[in-house]
Design a protein around this motif. Structure first.
Motif, PDB file in Angstrom:
ATOM      1  N   PHE A 169       0.880  -1.166   0.000  1.00 45.62           N
ATOM      2  CA  PHE A 169       0.000   0.000   0.000  1.00 45.62           C
ATOM      3  C   PHE A 169       0.916   1.214   0.000  1.00 45.62           C
ATOM      4  N   ALA A 170       1.040   1.862  -1.163  1.00 50.29           N
ATOM      5  CA  ALA A 170       2.014   2.946  -1.341  1.00 50.29           C
ATOM      6  C   ALA A 170       1.289   4.283  -1.415  1.00 50.29           C
ATOM      7  N   PHE A 171       1.433   5.097  -0.371  1.00 53.41           N
ATOM      8  CA  PHE A 171       0.760   6.391  -0.313  1.00 53.41           C
ATOM      9  C   PHE A 171       1.771   7.523  -0.522  1.00 53.41           C
ATOM     10  N   VAL A 214       3.551  -8.156  -7.315  1.00 59.96           N
ATOM     11  CA  VAL A 214       2.846  -8.281  -6.038  1.00 59.96           C
ATOM     12  C   VAL A 214       1.620  -7.363  -6.048  1.00 59.96           C
ATOM     13  N   PRO A 215       0.596  -7.669  -5.237  1.00 64.13           N
ATOM     14  CA  PRO A 215      -0.574  -6.787  -5.178  1.00 64.13           C
ATOM     15  C   PRO A 215      -0.195  -5.388  -4.672  1.00 64.13           C
ATOM     16  N   VAL A 216      -0.594  -4.371  -5.410  1.00 64.16           N
ATOM     17  CA  VAL A 216      -0.224  -2.994  -5.073  1.00 64.16           C
ATOM     18  C   VAL A 216      -1.427  -2.077  -5.199  1.00 64.16           C
ATOM     19  N   PHE A 251      -7.347  -2.835   1.980  1.00 64.20           N
ATOM     20  CA  PHE A 251      -6.318  -3.383   1.099  1.00 64.20           C
ATOM     21  C   PHE A 251      -5.808  -4.724   1.618  1.00 64.20           C
ATOM     22  N   LEU A 252      -5.436  -4.756   2.888  1.00 64.94           N
ATOM     23  CA  LEU A 252      -4.851  -5.967   3.452  1.00 64.94           C
ATOM     24  C   LEU A 252      -5.824  -7.134   3.413  1.00 64.94           C
ATOM     25  N   GLN A 253      -7.058  -6.893   3.784  1.00 58.72           N
ATOM     26  CA  GLN A 253      -8.012  -7.981   3.891  1.00 58.72           C
ATOM     27  C   GLN A 253      -8.576  -8.384   2.532  1.00 58.72           C
ATOM     28  N   ALA A 254      -8.706  -7.429   1.623  1.00 64.25           N
ATOM     29  CA  ALA A 254      -9.168  -7.769   0.271  1.00 64.25           C
ATOM     30  C   ALA A 254      -8.128  -8.593  -0.471  1.00 64.25           C
ATOM     31  N   ALA A 286     -10.805 -12.522   6.111  1.00 62.58           N
ATOM     32  CA  ALA A 286     -11.195 -11.439   5.209  1.00 62.58           C
ATOM     33  C   ALA A 286     -12.305 -10.620   5.852  1.00 62.58           C
ATOM     34  N   SER A 287     -12.258  -9.323   5.619  1.00 65.83           N
ATOM     35  CA  SER A 287     -13.290  -8.445   6.160  1.00 65.83           C
ATOM     36  C   SER A 287     -14.569  -8.570   5.347  1.00 65.83           C
ATOM     37  N   SER A 288     -15.708  -8.459   6.016  1.00 72.51           N
ATOM     38  CA  SER A 288     -16.990  -8.562   5.324  1.00 72.51           C
ATOM     39  C   SER A 288     -17.223  -7.400   4.366  1.00 72.51           C
TER      40      SER A 288
END
Length: 312
Positions: free
Chosen positions: A169-171, A237-239, A292-295, A302-304
């Motif tokens: 997760f790049a902010f 990787v997922p970004v 981001f993390l849970q998706a 995983a978050s609902s």
């Protein structure tokens, strides 16, 4: 006969009328103050404190002592702060994220409580420090949450060490010095520079060396990073590339270049915040990181609402 309003003469106000009158005045003043208040994206809220932990210390890496702290349990998530800052800036996020993950914060080389040697500071060198800390903590793979310089370090890791990243997760990253605005007239960045000096003098083991440290950082920013399209296209990787919709440091054109170049990356523009989003609206920032993390399957479950994230 026209309607008329009679105003009580002095001495004839009832108690109830007095109360209503003063409540009206307070309401007017409150509306006035709210109108005059600065928008969130023009504020620089106080730097938070990190929670207490017994999991902290230093690891010696390539001529420097790198400070770190860890919280919670679960899949490792490493949080990398921006240039001139320190890990305390993540104080709001750590408290919430540590409920689901093993959160690791570290002061980048030369920053905060970490030391540096005589070599010029580079993003590659600081990325190597992250890998060394992961080895020290027996974290074979971790997600990276990076802000500004920390986001650039994250991109370097995604390019060089993809097998050791579960996501990024790049902010507020830039790909090249040309992606930065001229900040000489930025009031918020001027306030940040003053704060950074005070924090360095408080946390560093070499409090009198801030000017030299700033010169080294300025030299790095003038020539780095240099992430070409082919470098970014190599990232698997997922970004998520994230930024504030009122970003004052990074040019939007460069943010879009990074997002467009990384295959299958997500783009997230957070509303009503700037380069300092995680301070200006910490709940929004933390929720987006959790999404981001849970998706992406990082974490215990995983978050609902993971599918409701705003990234495109």
């Amino acid at each position: 006969m026209a309607n008329s309003i009679s105003v009580p003469r002095e001495g004839h106000w009832s108690l109830g009328a007095n109360v209503l009158f003063y409540l009206l005045i307070i309401a007017i003043l409150s509306i006035s103050n709210a109108t005059a208040a600065e928008p969130k994206w023009q504020t620089l809220p106080d730097t938070p404190e990190l929670p207490e932990t017994t999991q902290k210390g230093f690891v010696t890496v390539d001529g420097a002592r790198i400070w770190y702290a860890a919280y919670g349990s679960g899949d490792p998530v490493i949080m990398l702060h921006g240039g001139l800052a320190n890990s305390n800036y993540w104080g709001h996020q750590v408290r919430e994220l540590a409920k689901s993950f093993r959160i690791i914060v570290m002061d980048s080389r030369g920053h905060g409580r970490s030391t540096r040697d005589n070599r010029p500071l580079t993003y590659d060198l600081m990325a190597s420090d992250v890998i060394a800390l992961m080895k020290h903590l027996n974290a074979s793979k971790a997600a990276i949450i990076g802000w500004s310089d920390g986001a650039i370090i994250g991109l370097k890791l995604a390019i060089r060490n993809p097998d050791q990243l579960s996501g990024l997760f790049a902010f507020g990253a830039n790909s090249h010095p040309s992606g930065l605005y001229d900040l000489s007239d930025s009031k918020i960045f001027e306030r940040y520079l003053k704060r950074a000096r005070k924090e360095y003098e408080t946390l560093s083991s070499t409090p009198g060396e801030y000017d030299d440290f700033l010169r080294q950082m300025s030299a790095m920013w003038a020539s780095q990073p240099d992430l070409a399209d082919k470098d970014l296209r190599s990232i698997k990787v997922p970004v998520w590339i994230a930024d504030g919709d009122h970003e004052e440091v990074i040019r939007r054109k460069d943010t879009l270049f990074i997002a467009d170049s990384i295959p299958a990356s997500g783009l997230l523009l957070q509303p009503e915040v700037s380069h300092f989003s995680f301070l200006q609206d910490p709940h929004q920032f933390t929720d987006d990181v959790l999404c981001f993390l849970q998706a992406r399957g990082v974490g215990k479950k995983a978050s609902s609402n993971a599918g409701s994230c705003r990234a495109n």
